[in-house]
Design a protein around this motif. Structure first.
Motif, PDB file in Angstrom:
ATOM      1  N   ASN A 182       4.874   3.174  -0.988  1.00  0.00           N
ATOM      2  CA  ASN A 182       4.721   1.820  -0.451  1.00  0.00           C
ATOM      3  C   ASN A 182       3.487   1.695   0.444  1.00  0.00           C
ATOM      4  O   ASN A 182       2.768   0.701   0.383  1.00  0.00           O
ATOM      5  N   ILE A 226       7.855   3.578  -5.057  1.00  0.00           N
ATOM      6  CA  ILE A 226       7.607   2.179  -4.699  1.00  0.00           C
ATOM      7  C   ILE A 226       8.903   1.406  -4.870  1.00  0.00           C
ATOM      8  O   ILE A 226       9.524   1.430  -5.929  1.00  0.00           O
ATOM      9  N   TYR A 244       0.206  -0.694  -0.262  1.00  0.00           N
ATOM     10  CA  TYR A 244      -0.215  -1.709   0.707  1.00  0.00           C
ATOM     11  C   TYR A 244      -1.717  -1.584   0.981  1.00  0.00           C
ATOM     12  O   TYR A 244      -2.432  -2.596   1.027  1.00  0.00           O
ATOM     13  N   GLY A 252       8.720  -2.825  -0.873  1.00  0.00           N
ATOM     14  CA  GLY A 252       7.335  -2.417  -0.665  1.00  0.00           C
ATOM     15  C   GLY A 252       6.377  -3.195  -1.543  1.00  0.00           C
ATOM     16  O   GLY A 252       5.277  -3.568  -1.110  1.00  0.00           O
TER      17      GLY A 252
END
Length: 549
Positions: free
Chosen positions: A206, A230, A210, A234
């Protein structure tokens, strides 16, 4: 002697005729031929043309834009002739570091794509040298790398800052997800022009996702299939950082992963420019489909294979409101019946391809409803129709059916009820069929010969795991067949002789676990099928010593 004089006179006439037109004119003509070719196989057209004359050889060389390099012996001659190359792929059978160092010596000013898939490791030394000499690279494909380290990510970030497309999918031996966080962040900060990335089965979590969505301001297409670290939460958090995303593909192998929370749904429908959505093996809901319909997203592709907990009501709402779909995949949507497909097909006027495999309640009625209502439909996948029950086809309705020239691809694998008689009748209404997949069809036998006789445009035929299939009556030419899969069948040397005699254009022949094939049969294939590609031939292990081409 008379024949030799005739051939010589013909070649002289052709050469004289060619010389009257400038190269630019022939280049334009050849370009039109390539663009109009249904097979989309440039080499099949360019190779014969290049043999006509030196002028044609020169012209066709300028129309070659991709090259697969196996070893460096003839690179100087090839690069001198093929001046418009924009993509190079390295074969995994040679020292890639050495190849890249050699390639970097040539002035390849138009090279924008480098393909390194199935390499044992990232060729770090060669890539560094290559990047110093060739600075035009915008696409790098490193999928299926045997060993990928976090230091490799820093190297890519340093060497290729202009990348717009990056593929790091399906690496081997990557287990420590946290060790790759810094490398992914370095990539996201360095590749400011990145538009498309494929990280399927890549060790990304995650946090890394990002960074990627937040830092790559031009990101439009993301493929993250089978990335189990993931979560939907997320993903939702990352999506909010990149509202300009146009294509998203997400899948997991975790059965419990859900995509039903308001946070997930709200983030997804915030992507106003989204045209492609692929969600696989997820727990979704009708509310997700309702929300997409309410927002009026301009989706042209929707893939929901192996997804659960949505129903006909959700699909009906979405398809009735958003009628731009060209590609639809609803594998394992076991709630669908024939009447549902009849209703849904009325909303799919632009549909080009559909996959309804493993929908147990569907019969041939669904197939013909799609053909009637979707005039642009060129590919249908309906494997394992009807579940375990036998389907009874209406022979009279089949004989009275219209002809559907638009259909090019038909996947009917794993349908044990499919007999020779039904297959012949079904394919007779598809005169332009180019791809036919009948894998695991247990009752197909000699009827396949009649299919090949009628469907003369077939270029790909899959008969793997068809134990009763027989090709002994194939005493006619199959001019366009390029790919033939006969793995796990009872094919023998006599059959191979017929295939080599009548399918001389074969490029790929798969013969895994064919115990009836000997060196004698394989030699017939090598002798008569001159376009067979060595690296695509899959032969019984007992014949490995005869694979010299």
């Amino acid at each position: 002697m008379k024949r030799k004089r005739t051939c010589s006179a013909f070649n002289s006439t052709v050469t004289a005729t060619c010389s009257h037109l400038p190269d630019e004119c022939w280049e334009f003509i050849f370009g039109l031929i390539i663009n109009d070719d249904e097979n989309r196989n440039k080499l099949r057209i360019l190779n014969p043309l290049s043999l006509v004359s030196k002028q044609f050889l020169s012209v066709t060389d300028r129309l070659r834009f991709t090259l697969t390099v196996y070893e460096p012996s003839y690179l100087r001659r090839i690069f001198k002739r093929c001046t418009n190359l924009n993509s190079i792929q390295l074969a995994s059978s040679f020292d890639s570091d050495k190849l890249l160092r050699i390639i970097s010596r040539f002035p390849l000013k138009q090279l924008t794509s480098l393909i390194l898939f199935y390499q044992p490791k990232i060729p770090t030394i060669g890539l560094r040298v290559f990047s110093q000499k060739i600075t035009t690279l915008t696409s790098l494909n490193c999928s299926h790398i045997g060993c990928l380290n976090t230091s490799d990510l820093f190297l890519i970030a340093e060497c290729f800052p202009l990348l717009q497309e990056l593929d790091l999918s399906y690496p081997s031996g990557c287990k420590n997800y946290t060790s790759y966080v810094d490398g992914v962040e370095a990539l996201s900060l360095a590749l400011i022009k990145l538009r498309k990335v494929n990280l399927s089965e890549f060790p990304i979590n995650n946090q890394s996702l990002y960074h990627l969505f937040n830092n790559c301001k031009h990101l439009e297409e993301v493929i993250i299939l089978r990335c189990d670290e993931i979560t939907s939460t997320g993903l939702a958090s990352a999506i909010r950082e990149r509202p300009t995303l146009r294509s998203l593909s997400f899948a997991t192998t975790k059965v419990s992963e859900v995509f039903t929370t308001s946070q997930s749904i709200d983030s997804l429908v915030s992507l106003k420019g989204l045209t492609c959505l692929v969600l696989r093996n997820l727990n979704i809901s009708d509310e997700l489909l309702y929300s997409i319909a309410r927002e009026g997203l301009l989706l042209t592709r929707l893939d929901l294979p192996f997804c659960s907990n949505y129903s006909y009501n959700g699909i009906f709402c979405l398809l009735s409101k958003c009628r731009r779909f060209q590609h639809l995949n609803l594998q394992y949507a076991d709630f669908l019946n024939d009447q549902d497909v009849v209703q849904l097909s009325s909303f799919l006027g632009d549909l080009v391809s559909i996959n309804l495999s493993h929908c147990d309640k569907l019969t041939e009625s669904a197939l013909f409803a799609l053909l009637r209502n979707c005039p642009s439909l060129s590919e249908i996948e309906m494997e394992s129709m009807g579940g375990e029950s036998d389907i009874v086809w209406n022979s009279d309705s089949l004989r009275k059916s219209c002809v559907y020239p638009q259909l090019k691809g038909l996947y009917l694998g794993s349908n044990s009820w499919l007999s020779d008689e039904i297959l012949i009748m079904v394919t007779s209404i598809f005169p332009n069929l180019q791809l036919l997949d009948l894998e695991f069809c247990n009752h197909i036998s000699e009827g396949i010969c009649e299919v090949l006789r009628k469907c003369c445009k077939i270029r790909l035929l899959n008969l793997a795991y068809c134990p009763r299939v027989k090709l002994h009556r194939m005493n006619f030419v199959v001019p366009k067949l390029e790919v033939l899969n006969l793995s796990d069948t009872k094919v023998d040397d006599e059959t191979l002789y017929l295939i080599s005699k009548n399918c001389s254009g074969l490029m790929t022949l798969q013969l895994r676990n064919c115990s009836g094939v000997t060196k004698k049969g394989w030699k017939c294939v090598l002798k008569n099928c001159r376009q067979l590609r060595k690296h695509e031939c899959i032969i019984p292990s007992s014949l490995e010593t005869t694979r010299t081409m």
